[in-house]
Design a protein around this motif. Structure first.
Motif, mmCIF file in Angstrom:
data_model
loop_
_atom_site.group_PDB
_atom_site.id
_atom_site.type_symbol
_atom_site.label_atom_id
_atom_site.label_comp_id
_atom_site.label_asym_id
_atom_site.label_seq_id
_atom_site.Cartn_x
_atom_site.Cartn_y
_atom_site.Cartn_z
ATOM 1 N N ILE A 136 30.195 58.781 23.639
ATOM 2 C CA ILE A 136 30.725 60.139 23.791
ATOM 3 C C ILE A 136 29.817 60.930 24.725
ATOM 4 C CG2 ILE A 136 31.124 62.343 22.614
ATOM 5 C CD1 ILE A 136 32.071 60.719 20.165
ATOM 6 N N VAL A 137 28.515 60.838 24.510
ATOM 7 C CA VAL A 137 27.546 61.535 25.368
ATOM 8 C C VAL A 137 27.667 61.033 26.803
ATOM 9 C CG1 VAL A 137 25.084 61.880 25.821
ATOM 10 C CG2 VAL A 137 25.942 62.011 23.478
ATOM 11 N N ASP A 138 27.780 59.715 26.967
ATOM 12 C CA ASP A 138 27.884 59.131 28.306
ATOM 13 C C ASP A 138 29.133 59.598 29.044
ATOM 14 O OD1 ASP A 138 25.539 57.746 27.814
ATOM 15 O OD2 ASP A 138 26.539 55.824 27.415
ATOM 16 N N GLU A 139 30.233 59.766 28.319
ATOM 17 C CA GLU A 139 31.472 60.190 28.968
ATOM 18 C C GLU A 139 31.503 61.686 29.256
ATOM 19 O OE1 GLU A 139 36.318 60.180 28.535
ATOM 20 O OE2 GLU A 139 35.150 58.512 27.726
ATOM 21 N N PHE A 140 31.046 62.488 28.324
ATOM 22 C CA PHE A 140 31.214 63.931 28.470
ATOM 23 C C PHE A 140 29.989 64.663 28.999
ATOM 24 C CE2 PHE A 140 34.608 62.684 25.599
ATOM 25 C CZ PHE A 140 35.685 63.316 26.208
ATOM 26 N N GLY A 141 28.817 64.052 28.916
ATOM 27 C CA GLY A 141 27.620 64.664 29.495
ATOM 28 C C GLY A 141 27.779 64.948 30.982
ATOM 29 N N PRO A 142 28.232 63.958 31.766
ATOM 30 C CA PRO A 142 28.431 64.193 33.197
ATOM 31 C C PRO A 142 29.517 65.234 33.504
ATOM 32 C CG PRO A 142 28.293 61.835 32.759
ATOM 33 C CD PRO A 142 28.370 62.528 31.431
ATOM 34 N N LYS A 143 30.337 65.551 32.516
ATOM 35 C CA LYS A 143 31.385 66.558 32.700
ATOM 36 C C LYS A 143 30.900 67.945 32.287
ATOM 37 C CE LYS A 143 34.970 63.097 32.043
ATOM 38 N NZ LYS A 143 35.958 62.519 31.154
ATOM 39 N N GLY A 144 29.585 68.053 32.049
ATOM 40 C CA GLY A 144 28.994 69.347 31.740
ATOM 41 C C GLY A 144 28.921 69.707 30.269
ATOM 42 N N VAL A 145 29.238 68.759 29.385
ATOM 43 C CA VAL A 145 29.145 69.036 27.948
ATOM 44 C C VAL A 145 27.749 68.615 27.481
ATOM 45 C CG1 VAL A 145 30.161 68.638 25.687
ATOM 46 C CG2 VAL A 145 31.623 68.583 27.716
ATOM 47 N N HIS A 146 27.026 69.559 26.901
ATOM 48 C CA HIS A 146 25.644 69.302 26.482
ATOM 49 C C HIS A 146 25.579 69.094 24.975
ATOM 50 C CE1 HIS A 146 24.366 70.279 30.500
ATOM 51 N NE2 HIS A 146 25.130 71.367 30.443
ATOM 52 N N PHE A 147 24.868 68.047 24.574
ATOM 53 C CA PHE A 147 24.778 67.679 23.165
ATOM 54 C C PHE A 147 23.348 67.650 22.646
ATOM 55 C CE2 PHE A 147 28.501 65.324 24.864
ATOM 56 C CZ PHE A 147 29.502 65.879 24.075
ATOM 57 N N ALA A 148 22.360 67.987 23.487
ATOM 58 C CA ALA A 148 20.956 67.820 23.094
ATOM 59 C C ALA A 148 20.642 68.511 21.769
ATOM 60 C CB ALA A 148 20.047 68.319 24.204
ATOM 61 N N ASP A 149 21.139 69.728 21.591
ATOM 62 C CA ASP A 149 20.839 70.453 20.354
ATOM 63 C C ASP A 149 21.444 69.756 19.135
ATOM 64 O OD1 ASP A 149 23.380 71.187 21.419
ATOM 65 O OD2 ASP A 149 23.410 72.964 20.131
ATOM 66 N N LEU A 150 22.662 69.229 19.263
ATOM 67 C CA LEU A 150 23.305 68.542 18.149
ATOM 68 C C LEU A 150 22.572 67.252 17.822
ATOM 69 C CD1 LEU A 150 27.070 68.915 19.181
ATOM 70 C CD2 LEU A 150 25.781 70.320 17.562
ATOM 71 N N LEU A 151 22.178 66.512 18.845
ATOM 72 C CA LEU A 151 21.499 65.241 18.640
ATOM 73 C C LEU A 151 20.092 65.442 18.092
ATOM 74 C CD1 LEU A 151 22.771 63.418 21.819
ATOM 75 C CD2 LEU A 151 23.590 63.145 19.473
ATOM 76 N N SER A 152 19.431 66.534 18.470
ATOM 77 C CA SER A 152 18.071 66.796 17.973
ATOM 78 C C SER A 152 18.120 67.156 16.485
ATOM 79 C CB SER A 152 17.389 67.898 18.768
ATOM 80 O OG SER A 152 18.004 69.145 18.534
ATOM 81 N N GLU A 153 19.205 67.779 16.019
ATOM 82 C CA GLU A 153 19.353 68.092 14.591
ATOM 83 C C GLU A 153 19.464 66.824 13.775
ATOM 84 O OE1 GLU A 153 22.612 70.786 13.943
ATOM 85 O OE2 GLU A 153 21.876 72.182 15.466
ATOM 86 N N VAL A 154 20.128 65.803 14.328
ATOM 87 C CA VAL A 154 20.291 64.535 13.622
ATOM 88 C C VAL A 154 18.952 63.806 13.538
ATOM 89 C CG1 VAL A 154 21.385 62.257 13.709
ATOM 90 C CG2 VAL A 154 22.692 64.297 14.283
ATOM 91 N N ALA A 155 18.191 63.868 14.603
ATOM 92 C CA ALA A 155 16.905 63.179 14.645
ATOM 93 C C ALA A 155 15.883 63.823 13.722
ATOM 94 C CB ALA A 155 16.371 63.140 16.065
#
Length: 156
Positions: A136-155
């Motif tokens: 999901i990150v690989d597909e939508f990251g290049p389209k300008g969707v940022h997930f860093a904050d969501l992924l850092s909460e999981v970590a």
């Protein structure tokens, strides 16, 4: 009749005890399985829905359910077809011939598969769930969707 209750607070513990008591009183025989730890699927589902929400708000793909259907069909189905021979065979026999719109519709709530739609993400093991998240990150990251904050909460 199978009930699964994750106990993470006093109220949920009371609910589990009440459910067990009621089931025992009604049926006289009950099988109980216990294990410590969190239900990882709850965390993954919460992350995925937050990601779907972010994608919906950052793109013109539609609402959260539209994004969820898209991700299940375009990311989850190929992942499962690559990972599971039985899934691949079942997909080939039952779904490959369907129109795209039908496949997409079946990924969401429908009479045939219930409120969660065709089972894809719920079939994942932990590693497949991680691959799904990464794709999901690989597909939508290049389209300008940022997930860093969501992924850092999981970590955390």
């Amino acid at each position: 009749m199978t009930d699964k209750i994750s106990v993470n607070c006093q109220a949920r513990l009371s609910e589990a005890i009440t459910c067990l008591t009621t089931m025992f009183r009604d049926k006289k025989f009950v099988v109980v399985s216990l294990r410590p730890g969190k239900d990882r699927t709850l965390d993954q589902n919460a992350l995925w829905f937050a990601m779907y929400d972010r994608i919906a708000k950052s793109t013109e793909m539609g609402d959260v359910e539209d994004v969820r259907r898209y991700c299940k069909l375009h990311i989850g189905v190929p992942l499962m077809r690559g990972e599971d021979p039985e899934f691949r065979q079942g997909w080939a026999e039952s779904f490959v011939h369907l129109d795209y719109e039908v496949k997409l519709r079946l990924m969401g709530p429908c009479a045939m598969f219930g409120p969660d739609g065709f089972p894809v993400t719920r079939l994942f093991n932990r590693a497949q769930g991680c691959m799904y998240t990464d794709r999901i990150v690989d597909e939508f990251g290049p389209k300008g969707v940022h997930f860093a904050d969501l992924l850092s909460e999981v970590a955390a």
